[in-house]
Scaffold this motif. Sequence first.
Motif, PDB file in Angstrom:
ATOM      1  N   LYS A  36      -0.300  11.348   1.880  1.00  0.00           N
ATOM      2  CA  LYS A  36      -1.640  10.885   2.259  1.00  0.00           C
ATOM      3  C   LYS A  36      -1.586  10.244   3.647  1.00  0.00           C
ATOM      4  CE  LYS A  36      -0.911   6.598  -0.302  1.00  0.00           C
ATOM      5  NZ  LYS A  36      -1.139   5.962  -1.589  1.00  0.00           N
ATOM      6  N   ASN A  57      -3.823  11.798  -2.315  1.00  0.00           N
ATOM      7  CA  ASN A  57      -4.771  10.971  -3.064  1.00  0.00           C
ATOM      8  C   ASN A  57      -6.220  11.349  -2.839  1.00  0.00           C
ATOM      9  OD1 ASN A  57      -2.329   9.309  -2.703  1.00  0.00           O
ATOM     10  ND2 ASN A  57      -3.538   7.800  -3.853  1.00  0.00           N
ATOM     11  N   ILE A  79      -2.768  12.653  -7.030  1.00  0.00           N
ATOM     12  CA  ILE A  79      -2.444  11.358  -7.648  1.00  0.00           C
ATOM     13  C   ILE A  79      -3.543  10.319  -7.438  1.00  0.00           C
ATOM     14  CG2 ILE A  79       0.063  11.742  -7.487  1.00  0.00           C
ATOM     15  CD1 ILE A  79       0.103   9.900  -5.033  1.00  0.00           C
ATOM     16  N   MET A 163       1.757   2.626 -12.569  1.00  0.00           N
ATOM     17  CA  MET A 163       2.173   1.834 -11.402  1.00  0.00           C
ATOM     18  C   MET A 163       2.477   0.430 -11.889  1.00  0.00           C
ATOM     19  SD  MET A 163      -0.400   2.865  -8.350  1.00  0.00           S
ATOM     20  CE  MET A 163      -1.648   3.799  -9.205  1.00  0.00           C
ATOM     21  N   SER A 202       7.762   3.429  -3.337  1.00  0.00           N
ATOM     22  CA  SER A 202       8.781   2.963  -2.384  1.00  0.00           C
ATOM     23  C   SER A 202       9.383   1.619  -2.796  1.00  0.00           C
ATOM     24  CB  SER A 202       8.180   2.845  -0.981  1.00  0.00           C
ATOM     25  OG  SER A 202       7.765   4.120  -0.534  1.00  0.00           O
ATOM     26  N   ILE A 218       6.877   8.818  -3.546  1.00  0.00           N
ATOM     27  CA  ILE A 218       7.314   7.980  -2.434  1.00  0.00           C
ATOM     28  C   ILE A 218       6.559   8.318  -1.156  1.00  0.00           C
ATOM     29  CG2 ILE A 218       9.288   7.214  -1.075  1.00  0.00           C
ATOM     30  CD1 ILE A 218       9.627   6.609  -4.057  1.00  0.00           C
ATOM     31  N   GLY A 219       5.865   7.311  -0.594  1.00  0.00           N
ATOM     32  CA  GLY A 219       5.161   7.490   0.674  1.00  0.00           C
ATOM     33  C   GLY A 219       5.888   6.796   1.813  1.00  0.00           C
ATOM     34  N   ARG A 226       2.213   3.068   6.360  1.00  0.00           N
ATOM     35  CA  ARG A 226       0.901   3.615   6.730  1.00  0.00           C
ATOM     36  C   ARG A 226       0.078   2.587   7.491  1.00  0.00           C
ATOM     37  NH1 ARG A 226       1.883   5.440   1.686  1.00  0.00           N
ATOM     38  NH2 ARG A 226       0.983   3.590   0.769  1.00  0.00           N
TER      39      ARG A 226
HETATM   40  C1  PLP Z   1       0.196   5.752  -2.050  1.00  0.00           C
HETATM   41  C2  PLP Z   1       0.704   6.004  -3.423  1.00  0.00           C
HETATM   42  C3  PLP Z   1       2.080   6.144  -3.674  1.00  0.00           C
HETATM   43  C4  PLP Z   1       3.147   5.948  -2.601  1.00  0.00           C
HETATM   44  O1  PLP Z   1       3.227   4.594  -2.250  1.00  0.00           O
HETATM   45  P1  PLP Z   1       4.381   4.035  -1.295  1.00  0.00           P
HETATM   46  O2  PLP Z   1       4.425   2.589  -1.629  1.00  0.00           O
HETATM   47  O3  PLP Z   1       3.957   4.297   0.106  1.00  0.00           O
HETATM   48  O4  PLP Z   1       5.649   4.734  -1.645  1.00  0.00           O
HETATM   49  C5  PLP Z   1       2.473   6.456  -4.963  1.00  0.00           C
HETATM   50  N1  PLP Z   1       1.577   6.617  -5.971  1.00  0.00           N
HETATM   51  C6  PLP Z   1       0.264   6.476  -5.769  1.00  0.00           C
HETATM   52  C7  PLP Z   1      -0.665   6.660  -6.923  1.00  0.00           C
HETATM   53  C8  PLP Z   1      -0.225   6.152  -4.507  1.00  0.00           C
HETATM   54  O5  PLP Z   1      -1.533   5.994  -4.336  1.00  0.00           O
END
Ligand code: PLP
Length: 231
Positions: A36, A57, A79, A163, A202, A218-219, A226
């Motif tokens: 994203k 997303n 997601i 989460m 992350s 993982i973002g 970001r």
């Molecule tokens: C943005 C997002 C992630 C990744 O988050 P990071 O903390 O950047 O790794 C994972 N899952 C969902 C649902 C998200 O919205």
Amino acid sequence: MSDIETRFRALQDQIRQAELHAHRPPGSVTLIAVSKTRPVAEILALAHTGQRHFAENYLQESIPKIQACANADLIWHFIGRIQSNKTKEIARHYAWVHSIDGFPVAAALNKHRPPSLPPLNVCVQINIHQEPRKGGVSLQEWPELALSISKLPNLFLRGIMVMSPEHSTLVQQHSCFAKAREALLSLKPTIPLLDTLSMGMSGDLVPAIMEGSTMVRIGSALFGVRDPSQK
Ligand SMILES: *Cc1c(COP(=O)(O)O)cnc(C)c1O
């Protein structure tokens, strides 16, 4: 090596270490790159290093990116929050949806999944602590919802996405992920094909893998942090 490739290798090592530490077979955790807000060039750079699973997303943002990467043979995961008027496009462009938060959304995805494609892989998002800023159903709603979804012919119910709570401690993260694992196991006698725990980002991938995660999303640890004005 580019920055992105360096981070990718480091992350693969970290996942491998956590698998070992948890006495789990190497390769039992799939890395999903959350792209994203990131441009197509970065997605293709990562795809070039061998990464195949990517997640988005926001539907609007994602469709041109998915189309631009069509030749790279990637597997796309949705997601984000699902608005009911978006289910048709999601059902056409994605292989997986992790954020199912009720039967109407599942039924709409089932209805719109094109017959030319295999069933859409789905996970139910559980909001363990009922945090208002997050989507997902309660733990109590999971069994009945899972049973109804498992009867939809164009969906393939794979498991649960969670989460950990915001600003949580390591102990709280473990507890949240363990609850998701127990919820999955409790239904496995009834729905034997359940095999997916989508948990770990992350900041909490190690406790997630210790508790049985099969997919980490993982973002920032891959692409860098970001822009804070964007989620
Ligand atoms: C943005 C997002 C992630 C990744 O988050 P990071 O903390 O950047 O790794 C994972 N899952 C969902 C649902 C998200 O919205």
